[in-house]
Design an enzyme around this catalytic site. Structure first.
Site, mmCIF file in Angstrom:
data_model
loop_
_atom_site.group_PDB
_atom_site.id
_atom_site.type_symbol
_atom_site.label_atom_id
_atom_site.label_comp_id
_atom_site.label_asym_id
_atom_site.label_seq_id
_atom_site.Cartn_x
_atom_site.Cartn_y
_atom_site.Cartn_z
ATOM 1 N N LYS A 1 0.852 -1.191 0.000
ATOM 2 C CA LYS A 1 0.000 0.000 0.000
ATOM 3 C C LYS A 1 0.884 1.235 0.000
ATOM 4 O O LYS A 1 1.908 1.279 0.683
ATOM 5 C CB LYS A 1 -0.910 0.015 1.237
ATOM 6 C CG LYS A 1 -1.700 1.306 1.422
ATOM 7 C CD LYS A 1 -2.500 1.285 2.715
ATOM 8 C CE LYS A 1 -3.180 2.618 2.955
ATOM 9 N NZ LYS A 1 -3.959 2.650 4.208
ATOM 10 N N GLU B 1 -9.259 12.390 12.676
ATOM 11 C CA GLU B 1 -8.500 11.215 13.150
ATOM 12 C C GLU B 1 -7.586 11.518 14.328
ATOM 13 O O GLU B 1 -6.723 12.395 14.254
ATOM 14 C CB GLU B 1 -7.666 10.638 12.003
ATOM 15 C CG GLU B 1 -6.960 9.341 12.375
ATOM 16 C CD GLU B 1 -6.348 8.626 11.186
ATOM 17 O OE1 GLU B 1 -5.843 7.509 11.371
ATOM 18 O OE2 GLU B 1 -6.379 9.192 10.076
ATOM 19 N N GLU C 1 -7.460 -2.429 3.187
ATOM 20 C CA GLU C 1 -6.654 -1.233 3.449
ATOM 21 C C GLU C 1 -6.689 -0.887 4.938
ATOM 22 O O GLU C 1 -5.675 -0.528 5.531
ATOM 23 C CB GLU C 1 -7.205 -0.070 2.617
ATOM 24 C CG GLU C 1 -6.421 1.211 2.752
ATOM 25 C CD GLU C 1 -7.056 2.356 1.975
ATOM 26 O OE1 GLU C 1 -6.777 3.513 2.339
ATOM 27 O OE2 GLU C 1 -7.826 2.101 1.027
ATOM 28 N N GLU D 1 -11.793 10.577 -4.311
ATOM 29 C CA GLU D 1 -11.553 10.597 -2.864
ATOM 30 C C GLU D 1 -10.705 11.798 -2.459
ATOM 31 O O GLU D 1 -11.001 12.478 -1.473
ATOM 32 C CB GLU D 1 -10.870 9.297 -2.431
ATOM 33 C CG GLU D 1 -10.586 9.228 -0.943
ATOM 34 C CD GLU D 1 -9.968 7.898 -0.528
ATOM 35 O OE1 GLU D 1 -9.169 7.904 0.425
ATOM 36 O OE2 GLU D 1 -10.286 6.868 -1.154
#
Length: 363
Positions: free
Chosen positions: A110, A164, A208, A345
């Site tokens: 990733k 976050e 992910e 996104e």
């Protein structure tokens, strides 16, 4: 901006002035342990090998509850003047990376690729006014404004509204809420609800997300022992996007480990970098160059070791003259990624910051 602001839904930390500046996290942590300072505030860069923007402030105030700005001055007009890279170039870059990730011999699993928009204001933007607009638009986010002078960038400011939490430490209790896996919100309520269900069921997005959770477990187990991690992620929504999120709690083995230590240990997570970390860092540096403080961490740590650090996403870096800012948006690329979806996104994430300035984001 000569100072620091972190406004979470639970409380606000505001600091002004600088007693001691630190461009190295290790030196800041050592000063805390030695009792030379009572509080460290600031930001960690995306690349841990670069200079931090940490300081021991001259004055600091912590208050409980959300920040409710007393006034909301009108912002000058802000418009996007360039894209870095262009939308087409970002799609091409993602396409090439997906081909690499599908190579069975490729060790990368990733890579988080980002793009940025450069915007200009008709008059200087005041960081605190921008932050006030962000917290009004995103009351459940963690809004921040950080002076980047300690990193050798006099007068520049990092601004953002992140959903976050990287890590919080209060006593021996450690909490985190990593996010990974995202889809844009839709205007139609039924379609939006279906979008949320699609995200929760998506094998690509769950994979992910799993990379991030597995990595956090590996990093924290030596210092915390058993972690309380739910079996699967939950949905978290912002006005612009749906996220997969997993709340995690743990207890420290050693009470001498501070919130700053934990932030350094956990940063950058695969949610903003990739897997394996070192290879993803190198790939991002080759493709994007220096990200600065986008994808870094913002927070504070006191002399008891308590503190809170959030992930520096949904953000922009504002120039010292207040006239130009560079906003960032990224997404995790894995073998199953769709380049056009990845572009959408990043656009949705860029809107989190720029819509707060009433600045249109190019499609």
């Amino acid at each position: 901006m000569d100072g620091f602001l972190l406004a979470t839904p639970a409380g606000v930390v505001r600091a002004t002035g600088t007693r001691i500046a630190f461009d190295d996290a290790g030196a800041a942590a050592a000063a805390l342990r030695a009792g030379d300072v009572e509080l460290i505030v600031g930001a960690l860069p995306f690349d841990p090998r670069r200079r931090t923007a940490l300081s021991a402030p001259a004055q600091a105030v912590r208050t409980a509850g959300p920040w409710r700005p007393a006034a909301l001055p009108v912002l000058p007009q802000v418009r996007v003047v360039s894209e870095m890279p262009s939308a087409a170039e970002h799609v091409a870059r993602v396409t090439k990376l997906v081909e690499q990730l599908n190579d069975p011999g490729q060790p990368l699993r990733k890579v988080v690729l980002a793009r940025s928009l450069l915007a200009e204001a008709d008059a200087p933007l005041e960081p605190e006014v921008v932050a006030a607009h962000l917290v009004t638009r995103h009351p459940r986010a963690n809004v921040y404004a950080v002076d980047l002078t300690p990193a050798g960038r006099p007068g520049d400011t990092l601004l953002g509204a992140t959903p976050e939490v990287l890590v919080a430490r209060h006593g021996r209790t450690v909490t985190l809420k990593p996010l990974a896996g995202t889809l844009p919100r839709l205007a139609d309520p039924d379609a939006d609800a279906a979008q949320a269900r699609e995200l929760l069921a998506s094998s690509k997005n769950r994979d992910e997300h799993a990379y991030v959770i597995d990595w956090i477990r590996e990093q924290l187990t030596p210092v915390c022992g058993e972690l309380d991690i739910p079996d699967g992620p939950e949905l978290l929504q912002t006005p612009e996007v749906w996220h997969l999120a997993t709340p995690i709690t743990a207890e420290l083995r050693d009470p001498e480990i501070t919130a700053l230590d934990l932030a350094v240990l956990l940063h950058p997570t695969p949610a903003v970098c990739g897997t394996p970390t070192d290879l993803a860092l190198d790939a991002i540096a080759d493709l994007e160059g220096d990200r600065g403080f986008y994808g870094g961490a913002v927070g504070w740590c006191d002399a008891r070791g308590d503190g809170e650090w959030v992930v520096a996403i949904r953000c922009a870096e504002l120039s010292a003259d207040g006239r130009s800012l560079r906003a960032f948006g990224g997404g995790g690329i894995v073998a199953a990624s769709d380049p056009q979806a990845e572009l959408a996104e990043t656009t949705a994430k860029l809107r989190t910051f720029l819509n707060g300035l009433q600045c249109a984001v190019p499609e």
